[in-house]
Design an enzyme around this catalytic site. Structure first.
Site, PDB file in Angstrom:
ATOM      1  CB  SER A  24      -0.969  -0.010   1.177  1.00 29.38           C
ATOM      2  OG  SER A  24      -1.899   1.038   1.082  1.00 29.38           O
ATOM      3  CG  HIS A  25       0.303   3.635   3.405  1.00 26.75           C
ATOM      4  ND1 HIS A  25      -0.553   2.568   3.556  1.00 26.75           N
ATOM      5  CD2 HIS A  25       0.813   3.878   4.634  1.00 26.75           C
ATOM      6  CE1 HIS A  25      -0.559   2.200   4.820  1.00 26.75           C
ATOM      7  NE2 HIS A  25       0.269   2.967   5.506  1.00 26.75           N
ATOM      8  CG  ASP A  39      -2.196   4.369  -1.494  1.00 29.38           C
ATOM      9  OD1 ASP A  39      -2.945   4.289  -2.474  1.00 29.38           O
ATOM     10  OD2 ASP A  39      -2.160   3.503  -0.594  1.00 29.38           O
ATOM     11  CG  ASP A  64      -2.619  -0.251  -2.605  1.00 24.89           C
ATOM     12  OD1 ASP A  64      -2.626   0.888  -2.117  1.00 24.89           O
ATOM     13  OD2 ASP A  64      -3.309  -1.193  -2.162  1.00 24.89           O
ATOM     14  CG  ASP A  76      -5.676   1.261  -0.903  1.00 19.87           C
ATOM     15  OD1 ASP A  76      -4.783   2.118  -0.750  1.00 19.87           O
ATOM     16  OD2 ASP A  76      -5.722   0.205  -0.249  1.00 19.87           O
ATOM     17  NE  ARG A  77      -3.743   4.067   3.258  1.00 17.33           N
ATOM     18  CZ  ARG A  77      -3.306   4.157   4.508  1.00 17.33           C
ATOM     19  NH1 ARG A  77      -2.821   5.289   4.957  1.00 17.33           N
ATOM     20  NH2 ARG A  77      -3.346   3.113   5.319  1.00 17.33           N
ATOM     21  CE  LYS A 117      -7.321   1.936   2.272  1.00 15.30           C
ATOM     22  NZ  LYS A 117      -7.500   0.942   3.326  1.00 15.30           N
TER      23      LYS A 117
END
Length: 542
Positions: free
Chosen positions: A112-113, A276, A278, A280-281, A375
């Site tokens: 992710s982030h 971010d 991947d 999703d943010r 998300k």
């Protein structure tokens, strides 16, 4: 030819809220990734001949693990693998592909982030057939299997070409390399008024998106520049890089400060957004206004009918417990369902599948809806552009009018990153031990109304998730929440969430940290943050 490879368990493969995350050198250990992937397959049943989606955010080690996963999927009896071109699929795009093509599930390779690179972070997450993260009963089974695994199945086959769209065979397995962007971009066109957004941009409204050298670059270029007509270069850092160009791909006021400063400058863009690692943010910034994730969820919900895909209204709103109560006031006014869940997108899946909620959000810069089961950063950005285009108002005016209608929830998150795990656990244990004595206690003008350790009873499947975060609720609607995050790879991250509700529009212009100063001081007093961790200030404030 199928090979059975002998292996030994690793003791540290417990999945967190978003799968298994470790440093690349950990994943590069002999059989480490293979052990976890085989444990996933061993915890599932009925997938013979079915389709598996595989993709990731392009970070370092992404391609190598995809090749391992394809060979193992072939050896374990899957019939087909859909893999993103170049090994790339944003997390929301992977969720959409799983759902659109009726796949059995998917393996998403991402942290992710978190930073990427040879010595940075990597992750493996399993998503089920609804497109969402595996529920706890599956992740618990995976962890149990990792502790006793003694072999894994793979195929004696060469790496495949991940860069050319097309179909090929790996043993009896059909592998289809698909366009990573096309399906997702087409979905967005069904949800939002691209004509209105195109007209907004054509009128001179300047939009920039910082993809932070991460996965959303190709998606944002296709949608913002090619379909919505923004000038070339409107998407910054658009090429996904294995190390994210040295960036920390977390779209917040610390790591996307350059974008924020640009939008706030007199000659800067009218609207800025970042996503971010991947995808999703998201972060949304308008001229003169940073939109907190909690406010973003509330504004999107309040204005949902302005987007074609939501023109008939929304069934309900769901938010993670640490997210501010701003959305609660919207749900109350609209007369719709409101759900408070633990942190982790998997908790929203049941509500979305049951039609109880339509829009969901987390305070950690994550917002989404029932279009996928993750998300979705670009979805949130496009929703904001749709709202701006429909209302013909800037972000600042939209947010300030929302506060005037619903009141303002002053809100901030203080992160203490890489705290020694033992110290973080001791802090939480001591805090839980105080809960019974806190109600009625006064801290200056603040009086504790209630204190608890949040537990969630799922209204759909009846499951119970305990110890999801300590809540200190004060008279008048203020609160402080403490929880340990499961998204890091080193030590523990202590997150402290501070919130105060203010109904009076005359008091909506106070600096957030100033408005929360007494609550921040009391949070340290109650939890003993400095005493336990030695930290005198947070690593990141958002």
């Amino acid at each position: 030819m199928t090979k059975i490879v002998a292996t030994k368990p690793y003791a540290d493969q417990k999945p967190g809220t978003s799968g298994l995350r470790k440093k690349v050198p950990v994943f590069a250990q002999e059989n480490y990734a293979e052990n976890f992937i085989q444990s996933i397959f061993d915890s599932l049943e009925g997938f013979a001949g079915k389709t598996l989606v595989i993709g990731g955010d392009g970070r370092y080690y992404n391609r190598e693990v995809i090749q391992k996963a394809i060979r193992m999927a072939a050896a374990n009896g899957f019939g087909k693998v859909l893999v993103g071109q170049g090994g790339i699929l944003s997390t929301p795009a992977a969720s959409h592909v799983i759902r659109k093509y009726g796949a059995y599930g998917g393996i998403i390779l991402s942290a992710s982030h978190n930073p990427g690179g040879p010595d940075e972070d990597f992750g493996i997450k399993y998503n089920i057939g609804n497109g969402g993260p595996a529920p706890e009963k599956i992740t618990d089974a995976i962890f149990a299997r990792t502790k006793v695994i003694d072999s894994y199945k793979t195929l004696d086959a060469a790496d495949i070409d991940l860069d050319t769209i097309g179909t090929l065979k790996v043993g009896d397995l059909t592998v289809e390399v698909i366009d990573s962007v096309a399906d997702y971009a087409a979905l967005m066109e069904t949800l939002f008024d691209f004509g209105a957004i195109r007209a907004l941009i054509g009128s001179g409204f300047k939009v920039v998106i910082d993809s932070m050298s991460a996965v959303t670059g190709p998606y944002a270029v296709e949608i913002l520049e090619k379909r919505l007509g923004a000038p070339a270069g409107s998407v910054r850092n658009a090429v996904p890089l294995p190390d994210f160009g040295g960036h920390h791909p977390d779209p917040n006021l610390v790591h996307a400060k350059e974008l924020y400063d640009d939008v706030m400058s007199p000659q800067g863009p009218d609207f800025g957004a970042a996503s971010d690692g991947d995808g999703d943010r998201n972060m949304v910034v308008g001229k003169g206004m940073f939109v907190t994730p909690s406010d973003s969820l509330a504004v999107i919900a309040a204005n949902a009918k302005l987007a074609p895909g939501y023109k008939d209204g929304i069934a309900g709103i769901a938010r993670s417990m640490p997210t501010s109560a701003a959305a609660d006031r919207v749900a109350e006014k609209l007369g719709i369902n409101m759900f408070e869940t633990p942190t982790g997108w998997k908790f929203f899946g049941n509500l979305l599948d049951a039609g109880l909620a339509t829009v969901c959000g987390e305070e950690s810069f994550g917002t989404g809806s029932n279009h996928v089961r993750e998300k979705d950063g670009l979805w949130a950005v496009l929703f904001w552009l749709n709202i701006v285009a429909a209302r013909k108002e800037g972000v600042k005016a939209i947010v300030e009018k929302h506060w005037a209608d619903y009141g303002r929830n002053y809100y901030s998150r203080h992160d203490y990153e890489a705290v020694e795990t033992e110290k973080a656990d001791a802090l939480m244990a001591e805090l839980r031990g105080k809960l019974a004595t806190l109600p009625g206690a006064a801290f200056g003008a603040l009086k504790v109304a209630a204190a608890d350790d949040f537990a969630y009873n799922d209204p759909v499947d009846g499951s119970v998730s305990a110890k999801q975060g300590v809540r200190i609720l004060f008279e008048g609607g203020s609160r402080v929440v403490f929880r340990l995050s499961g998204t890091g790879t080193s030590g523990a991250t202590l997150r402290v969430y501070v919130e105060r509700y203010e109904a009076d529009p005359a008091r909506h212009g106070i600096d957030t940290q100033e408005a929360l100063a007494d609550l921040i001081a009391v949070a340290d007093e109650i939890a003993g943050i400095t005493a336990h961790t030695g930290r005198t200030e947070p690593t990141v404030i958002t």
